[in-house]
Design a protein around this motif. Structure first.
Motif, PDB file in Angstrom:
ATOM      1  N   VAL A 158      -6.484 -84.829 -26.690  1.00 28.51           N
ATOM      2  CA  VAL A 158      -7.410 -84.713 -27.813  1.00 28.51           C
ATOM      3  C   VAL A 158      -6.679 -84.713 -29.152  1.00 28.51           C
ATOM      4  N   PHE A 159      -5.624 -83.947 -29.280  1.00 28.78           N
ATOM      5  CA  PHE A 159      -4.926 -83.821 -30.561  1.00 28.78           C
ATOM      6  C   PHE A 159      -3.704 -84.736 -30.564  1.00 28.78           C
ATOM      7  N   SER A 160      -3.938 -86.026 -30.733  1.00 19.82           N
ATOM      8  CA  SER A 160      -2.873 -87.013 -30.743  1.00 19.82           C
ATOM      9  C   SER A 160      -3.160 -88.021 -31.844  1.00 19.82           C
ATOM     10  N   TRP A 161      -2.106 -88.577 -32.432  1.00 16.41           N
ATOM     11  CA  TRP A 161      -2.257 -89.552 -33.516  1.00 16.41           C
ATOM     12  C   TRP A 161      -2.765 -90.894 -33.019  1.00 16.41           C
ATOM     13  N   SER A 162      -2.592 -91.169 -31.743  1.00 11.83           N
ATOM     14  CA  SER A 162      -3.012 -92.464 -31.205  1.00 11.83           C
ATOM     15  C   SER A 162      -3.638 -92.235 -29.834  1.00 11.83           C
ATOM     16  N   ASP A 163      -4.143 -93.319 -29.227  1.00 11.54           N
ATOM     17  CA  ASP A 163      -4.691 -93.212 -27.876  1.00 11.54           C
ATOM     18  C   ASP A 163      -3.569 -92.782 -26.936  1.00 11.54           C
ATOM     19  N   THR A 164      -3.719 -91.600 -26.376  1.00  8.87           N
ATOM     20  CA  THR A 164      -2.734 -91.077 -25.446  1.00  8.87           C
ATOM     21  C   THR A 164      -3.481 -90.459 -24.274  1.00  8.87           C
ATOM     22  N   TYR A 165      -3.059 -90.806 -23.060  1.00 11.89           N
ATOM     23  CA  TYR A 165      -3.713 -90.304 -21.862  1.00 11.89           C
ATOM     24  C   TYR A 165      -2.658 -89.823 -20.875  1.00 11.89           C
ATOM     25  N   ASP A 166      -3.017 -88.792 -20.117  1.00 15.61           N
ATOM     26  CA  ASP A 166      -2.217 -88.352 -18.982  1.00 15.61           C
ATOM     27  C   ASP A 166      -3.009 -88.680 -17.732  1.00 15.61           C
ATOM     28  N   ILE A 167      -2.314 -89.162 -16.707  1.00 15.75           N
ATOM     29  CA  ILE A 167      -2.972 -89.535 -15.463  1.00 15.75           C
ATOM     30  C   ILE A 167      -2.396 -88.670 -14.353  1.00 15.75           C
ATOM     31  N   TYR A 168      -3.291 -87.987 -13.640  1.00 19.90           N
ATOM     32  CA  TYR A 168      -2.911 -87.056 -12.586  1.00 19.90           C
ATOM     33  C   TYR A 168      -3.456 -87.533 -11.249  1.00 19.90           C
ATOM     34  N   ASP A 169      -2.804 -87.096 -10.153  1.00 20.71           N
ATOM     35  CA  ASP A 169      -3.379 -87.324  -8.825  1.00 20.71           C
ATOM     36  C   ASP A 169      -4.353 -86.187  -8.528  1.00 20.71           C
ATOM     37  N   GLU A 170      -4.950 -86.215  -7.341  1.00 19.24           N
ATOM     38  CA  GLU A 170      -5.971 -85.212  -7.009  1.00 19.24           C
ATOM     39  C   GLU A 170      -5.402 -83.800  -6.888  1.00 19.24           C
ATOM     40  N   ASN A 171      -4.064 -83.672  -6.793  1.00 20.90           N
ATOM     41  CA  ASN A 171      -3.420 -82.355  -6.740  1.00 20.90           C
ATOM     42  C   ASN A 171      -2.904 -81.914  -8.106  1.00 20.90           C
ATOM     43  N   GLU A 172      -3.331 -82.605  -9.161  1.00 24.63           N
ATOM     44  CA  GLU A 172      -2.958 -82.338 -10.546  1.00 24.63           C
ATOM     45  C   GLU A 172      -1.470 -82.550 -10.834  1.00 24.63           C
ATOM     46  N   ASN A 173      -0.830 -83.420 -10.059  1.00 23.37           N
ATOM     47  CA  ASN A 173       0.539 -83.840 -10.347  1.00 23.37           C
ATOM     48  C   ASN A 173       0.484 -85.022 -11.307  1.00 23.37           C
ATOM     49  N   ILE A 174       1.339 -85.017 -12.314  1.00 23.77           N
ATOM     50  CA  ILE A 174       1.367 -86.137 -13.261  1.00 23.77           C
ATOM     51  C   ILE A 174       1.854 -87.384 -12.540  1.00 23.77           C
ATOM     52  N   ARG A 175       1.122 -88.500 -12.694  1.00 24.22           N
ATOM     53  CA  ARG A 175       1.489 -89.781 -12.060  1.00 24.22           C
ATOM     54  C   ARG A 175       1.920 -90.795 -13.116  1.00 24.22           C
TER      55      ARG A 175
ATOM     56  N   VAL B 238      -0.042 -92.739 -20.820  1.00 26.28           N
ATOM     57  CA  VAL B 238      -0.314 -93.918 -21.638  1.00 26.28           C
ATOM     58  C   VAL B 238      -0.117 -93.544 -23.097  1.00 26.28           C
ATOM     59  N   LYS B 239       0.611 -94.394 -23.815  1.00 26.51           N
ATOM     60  CA  LYS B 239       0.793 -94.199 -25.252  1.00 26.51           C
ATOM     61  C   LYS B 239       0.473 -95.502 -25.964  1.00 26.51           C
ATOM     62  N   ALA B 240      -0.217 -95.370 -27.085  1.00 24.93           N
ATOM     63  CA  ALA B 240      -0.527 -96.526 -27.917  1.00 24.93           C
ATOM     64  C   ALA B 240       0.507 -96.633 -29.024  1.00 24.93           C
ATOM     65  N   GLU B 241       0.785 -97.868 -29.424  1.00 24.26           N
ATOM     66  CA  GLU B 241       1.632 -98.071 -30.592  1.00 24.26           C
ATOM     67  C   GLU B 241       0.787 -97.760 -31.817  1.00 24.26           C
ATOM     68  N   VAL B 242       1.314 -96.924 -32.686  1.00 22.09           N
ATOM     69  CA  VAL B 242       0.560 -96.505 -33.867  1.00 22.09           C
ATOM     70  C   VAL B 242       0.515 -97.617 -34.913  1.00 22.09           C
ATOM     71  N   PHE B 243       1.632 -98.266 -35.156  1.00 21.56           N
ATOM     72  CA  PHE B 243       1.707 -99.287 -36.199  1.00 21.56           C
ATOM     73  C   PHE B 243       1.842-100.669 -35.573  1.00 21.56           C
TER      74      PHE B 243
END
Length: 160
Positions: A14-31, A34-39
């Motif tokens: 939510v609090f990010s300068w650009s489109d940023t996402y974290d992707i987790y598996d069903e056990n909440e482990n980070i998989r 995603v980061k967007a280029e700002v400029f």
């Protein structure tokens, strides 16, 4: 979809300068993340695995009437997605992995088919701080490609 073999959760930071996402598996482990280029000219999204290796890129094609995106996996172009002109609900022309997509793109409830069989279901969870999407995947081998398609559709939905 016959059987769910795995599930990924895409959570927007939510609090990010650009489109940023974290992707987790069903056990909440980070998989992935995603980061967007700002400029950058147009949307440029980079997908990294949990060890910070870039595994995919989604790049907006410039000089098109409606938004269009190229999808790369491990440096190889795998396909494109382009928004089509429609009045009420978003429609897309998808040329990606031989798959077709059906459902409600605006409501984030759609299925991905390989030939006649549903292989991935993507939906949006409500009542979360920031966007949260769920990807149910029948075959674990389709994990990265299914994730890339979902991110590309999200980019197309967010681009005017």
């Amino acid at each position: 979809m016959r059987g769910i073999s795995m599930r990924l959760l895409i959570k927007q930071r939510v609090f990010s300068w650009s489109d940023t996402y974290d992707i987790y598996d069903e056990n909440e482990n980070i998989r992935y993340f995603v980061k967007a280029e700002v400029f950058a000219l147009g949307h440029q999204l980079h997908v990294y695995d949990a060890w910070n290796n870039e595994v995919g890129r989604i790049s907006q094609e410039l000089l098109t009437f409606l938004p269009a995106f190229e999808i790369e996996v491990n440096g190889v172009k795998q396909g494109t997605i382009q928004k089509k002109f429609s009045f009420l609900t978003p429609k897309y022309e998808i040329d990606f992995n031989g798959w077709r997509v059906e459902g409600d793109f605006l409501g984030w409830d759609y299925d991905v088919y390989s030939q006649c069989c549903p292989i991935i279901h993507i939906t949006k969870e409500v009542l979360h701080w920031g966007d949260t999407y769920v990807i149910d995947i029948a075959n674990p081998e389709d994990e990265l490609m299914g994730l890339m398609l979902a991110i590309a559709i999200d980019a197309a939905n967010c681009t005017n």
